[in-house]
Scaffold this motif. Structure first.
Motif, PDB file in Angstrom:
ATOM      1  N   GLU A  47       1.037  -1.074  -0.059  1.00 61.83           N
ATOM      2  CA  GLU A  47       0.068   0.151  -0.159  1.00 61.83           C
ATOM      3  C   GLU A  47       0.824   1.248  -0.054  1.00 61.83           C
ATOM      4  O   GLU A  47       1.931   1.365   0.648  1.00 61.83           O
ATOM      5  N   SER A  48       0.608   1.963  -0.775  1.00 61.23           N
ATOM      6  CA  SER A  48       1.429   3.219  -0.935  1.00 61.23           C
ATOM      7  C   SER A  48       1.190   4.197   0.262  1.00 61.23           C
ATOM      8  O   SER A  48       0.348   4.163   0.938  1.00 61.23           O
ATOM      9  N   LEU A  49       2.428   4.885   0.430  1.00 62.29           N
ATOM     10  CA  LEU A  49       2.451   5.964   1.570  1.00 62.29           C
ATOM     11  C   LEU A  49       1.688   7.098   1.078  1.00 62.29           C
ATOM     12  O   LEU A  49       1.717   7.498  -0.130  1.00 62.29           O
ATOM     13  N   LYS A  50       0.978   7.782   1.912  1.00 62.00           N
ATOM     14  CA  LYS A  50       0.066   8.861   1.450  1.00 62.00           C
ATOM     15  C   LYS A  50       1.179  10.177   1.853  1.00 62.00           C
ATOM     16  O   LYS A  50       1.700  10.301   2.872  1.00 62.00           O
ATOM     17  N   VAL A  51       1.495  11.071   1.165  1.00 60.92           N
ATOM     18  CA  VAL A  51       2.354  12.136   1.019  1.00 60.92           C
ATOM     19  C   VAL A  51       1.752  13.520   0.695  1.00 60.92           C
ATOM     20  O   VAL A  51       1.088  13.530  -0.569  1.00 60.92           O
ATOM     21  N   SER A  52       1.949  14.467   1.466  1.00 59.17           N
ATOM     22  CA  SER A  52       1.567  15.994   0.906  1.00 59.17           C
ATOM     23  C   SER A  52       3.001  16.429   0.723  1.00 59.17           C
ATOM     24  O   SER A  52       3.763  16.694   1.413  1.00 59.17           O
ATOM     25  N   ALA A  53       2.804  17.198  -0.491  1.00 58.62           N
ATOM     26  CA  ALA A  53       4.229  18.057  -0.916  1.00 58.62           C
ATOM     27  C   ALA A  53       3.487  19.327  -0.862  1.00 58.62           C
ATOM     28  O   ALA A  53       4.110  20.399  -1.568  1.00 58.62           O
ATOM     29  N   ARG A  54       2.456  19.778   0.069  1.00 62.42           N
ATOM     30  CA  ARG A  54       1.968  21.302   0.026  1.00 62.42           C
ATOM     31  C   ARG A  54       3.137  22.330   0.414  1.00 62.42           C
ATOM     32  O   ARG A  54       2.985  23.437  -0.436  1.00 62.42           O
ATOM     33  N   LYS A  64       3.945   6.036   8.161  1.00 60.97           N
ATOM     34  CA  LYS A  64       5.328   6.116   9.089  1.00 60.97           C
ATOM     35  C   LYS A  64       5.818   4.886   9.289  1.00 60.97           C
ATOM     36  O   LYS A  64       7.229   4.521   9.219  1.00 60.97           O
ATOM     37  N   CYS A  65       5.088   3.748   9.628  1.00 56.35           N
ATOM     38  CA  CYS A  65       5.871   2.423   9.931  1.00 56.35           C
ATOM     39  C   CYS A  65       6.483   1.974   8.730  1.00 56.35           C
ATOM     40  O   CYS A  65       7.268   1.331   8.618  1.00 56.35           O
ATOM     41  N   ARG A  66       5.636   2.023   7.529  1.00 56.73           N
ATOM     42  CA  ARG A  66       6.292   1.357   6.352  1.00 56.73           C
ATOM     43  C   ARG A  66       7.554   2.150   6.012  1.00 56.73           C
ATOM     44  O   ARG A  66       8.400   1.520   5.562  1.00 56.73           O
ATOM     45  N   LEU A  67       7.433   3.476   6.264  1.00 54.94           N
ATOM     46  CA  LEU A  67       8.644   4.142   5.813  1.00 54.94           C
ATOM     47  C   LEU A  67       9.735   3.667   6.700  1.00 54.94           C
ATOM     48  O   LEU A  67      10.783   3.320   6.348  1.00 54.94           O
ATOM     49  N   GLN A  68       9.533   3.467   8.053  1.00 49.58           N
ATOM     50  CA  GLN A  68      10.604   3.240   9.006  1.00 49.58           C
ATOM     51  C   GLN A  68      10.984   1.938   8.519  1.00 49.58           C
ATOM     52  O   GLN A  68      12.260   1.678   8.517  1.00 49.58           O
ATOM     53  N   ILE A  69      10.290   0.945   8.328  1.00 43.42           N
ATOM     54  CA  ILE A  69      10.807  -0.419   7.891  1.00 43.42           C
ATOM     55  C   ILE A  69      11.321  -0.504   6.566  1.00 43.42           C
ATOM     56  O   ILE A  69      12.767  -1.118   6.666  1.00 43.42           O
ATOM     57  N   ALA A  70      11.038   0.375   5.805  1.00 42.06           N
ATOM     58  CA  ALA A  70      11.820   0.643   4.391  1.00 42.06           C
ATOM     59  C   ALA A  70      13.313   1.003   4.870  1.00 42.06           C
ATOM     60  O   ALA A  70      14.084   0.594   4.270  1.00 42.06           O
ATOM     61  N   ARG A  71      13.482   1.944   5.323  1.00 42.86           N
ATOM     62  CA  ARG A  71      14.865   2.312   5.860  1.00 42.86           C
ATOM     63  C   ARG A  71      15.647   1.437   6.411  1.00 42.86           C
ATOM     64  O   ARG A  71      16.554   1.158   6.303  1.00 42.86           O
ATOM     65  N   GLN A  72      14.948   0.544   7.519  1.00 45.26           N
ATOM     66  CA  GLN A  72      15.779  -0.305   8.388  1.00 45.26           C
ATOM     67  C   GLN A  72      16.210  -1.506   7.247  1.00 45.26           C
ATOM     68  O   GLN A  72      17.070  -2.136   7.254  1.00 45.26           O
ATOM     69  N   LEU A  73      15.400  -1.868   6.295  1.00 44.39           N
ATOM     70  CA  LEU A  73      15.745  -2.953   5.370  1.00 44.39           C
ATOM     71  C   LEU A  73      16.343  -2.510   4.060  1.00 44.39           C
ATOM     72  O   LEU A  73      16.998  -3.220   3.240  1.00 44.39           O
ATOM     73  N   GLY A  74      16.700  -1.300   4.108  1.00 43.39           N
ATOM     74  CA  GLY A  74      17.557  -0.674   3.043  1.00 43.39           C
ATOM     75  C   GLY A  74      16.892  -0.598   1.720  1.00 43.39           C
ATOM     76  O   GLY A  74      17.667  -0.721   0.496  1.00 43.39           O
ATOM     77  N   ILE A  75      15.643  -0.501   1.613  1.00 43.93           N
ATOM     78  CA  ILE A  75      14.686  -0.402   0.401  1.00 43.93           C
ATOM     79  C   ILE A  75      15.157   0.901  -0.192  1.00 43.93           C
ATOM     80  O   ILE A  75      15.256   2.150   0.269  1.00 43.93           O
ATOM     81  N   SER A  76      15.430   1.069  -1.759  1.00 35.92           N
ATOM     82  CA  SER A  76      15.990   2.337  -2.158  1.00 35.92           C
ATOM     83  C   SER A  76      14.656   3.192  -2.553  1.00 35.92           C
ATOM     84  O   SER A  76      14.884   4.334  -2.591  1.00 35.92           O
ATOM     85  N   THR A  77      13.692   2.499  -2.881  1.00 33.89           N
ATOM     86  CA  THR A  77      12.382   3.394  -3.313  1.00 33.89           C
ATOM     87  C   THR A  77      11.014   2.793  -2.495  1.00 33.89           C
ATOM     88  O   THR A  77      10.916   1.725  -2.285  1.00 33.89           O
ATOM     89  N   VAL A  78      10.300   3.596  -2.499  1.00 32.29           N
ATOM     90  CA  VAL A  78       8.830   3.351  -1.754  1.00 32.29           C
ATOM     91  C   VAL A  78       7.742   3.982  -2.623  1.00 32.29           C
ATOM     92  O   VAL A  78       8.114   4.995  -3.149  1.00 32.29           O
ATOM     93  N   LYS A  79       6.663   3.128  -2.496  1.00 33.56           N
ATOM     94  CA  LYS A  79       5.510   3.547  -3.378  1.00 33.56           C
ATOM     95  C   LYS A  79       4.872   4.932  -2.396  1.00 33.56           C
ATOM     96  O   LYS A  79       4.487   4.648  -1.437  1.00 33.56           O
ATOM     97  N   VAL A  80       4.614   5.908  -3.444  1.00 28.36           N
ATOM     98  CA  VAL A  80       4.034   6.979  -2.757  1.00 28.36           C
ATOM     99  C   VAL A  80       2.874   7.688  -3.610  1.00 28.36           C
ATOM    100  O   VAL A  80       2.744   7.605  -4.790  1.00 28.36           O
ATOM    101  N   GLU A  81       1.940   7.700  -2.800  1.00 26.14           N
ATOM    102  CA  GLU A  81       0.595   8.642  -3.443  1.00 26.14           C
ATOM    103  C   GLU A  81       0.540   9.949  -2.991  1.00 26.14           C
ATOM    104  O   GLU A  81       0.394  10.240  -1.776  1.00 26.14           O
TER     105      GLU A  81
END
Length: 119
Positions: A47-54, A64-81
């Motif tokens: 499931e994509s992270l919901k992001v505001s670029a306002r 937040k948790c998905r991002l935290q885990i992606a950083r811990q696992l060294g994932i280079s890109t994350v799915k963002v909406e």
């Protein structure tokens, strides 16, 4: 909250994302979510992270948790909406709306903090 009919999904580096301060205040900075971590390590972020670029900064409103885990696992890109937001107040409303039925359960402290903002 307005629903996005045809959301644009992009993949960006976790380093380009900043977590909304209210997400940290309500849910804590480092949550332990072993089932989510296992799922992400096996299947990636589904499931994509919901992001505001306002403000010109990519602020995570949900994920937040998905991002935290992606950083811990060294994932280079994350799915963002990216979602539309017109003000700081609307950002906060979106934080609460997106996290209303978050999986993994909530602690009593988290529910209490959410309740304070809903009032």
């Amino acid at each position: 909250m307005s629903e996005v009919q045809n959301p644009v999904i992009v993949y960006i580096s976790p380093a380009e994302l900043v977590v909304h301060p209210k997400l940290i205040e309500i849910y804590g900075e480092n949550e332990e979510r072993p089932a989510l971590e296992k799922s992400i390590s096996e299947k990636g972020i589904l499931e994509s992270l919901k992001v505001s670029a306002r403000t010109g900064v990519n602020v995570v409103l949900a994920g937040k948790c998905r991002l935290q885990i992606a950083r811990q696992l060294g994932i280079s890109t994350v799915k963002v909406e990216f979602v539309e937001s017109g003000s700081p107040e609307e950002d906060l409303k979106l934080v609460l709306d997106f996290n209303l039925h978050r999986e993994g359960g909530k602690t009593h402290y988290q529910k209490f903090h959410e309740g304070q903002y809903w009032e």
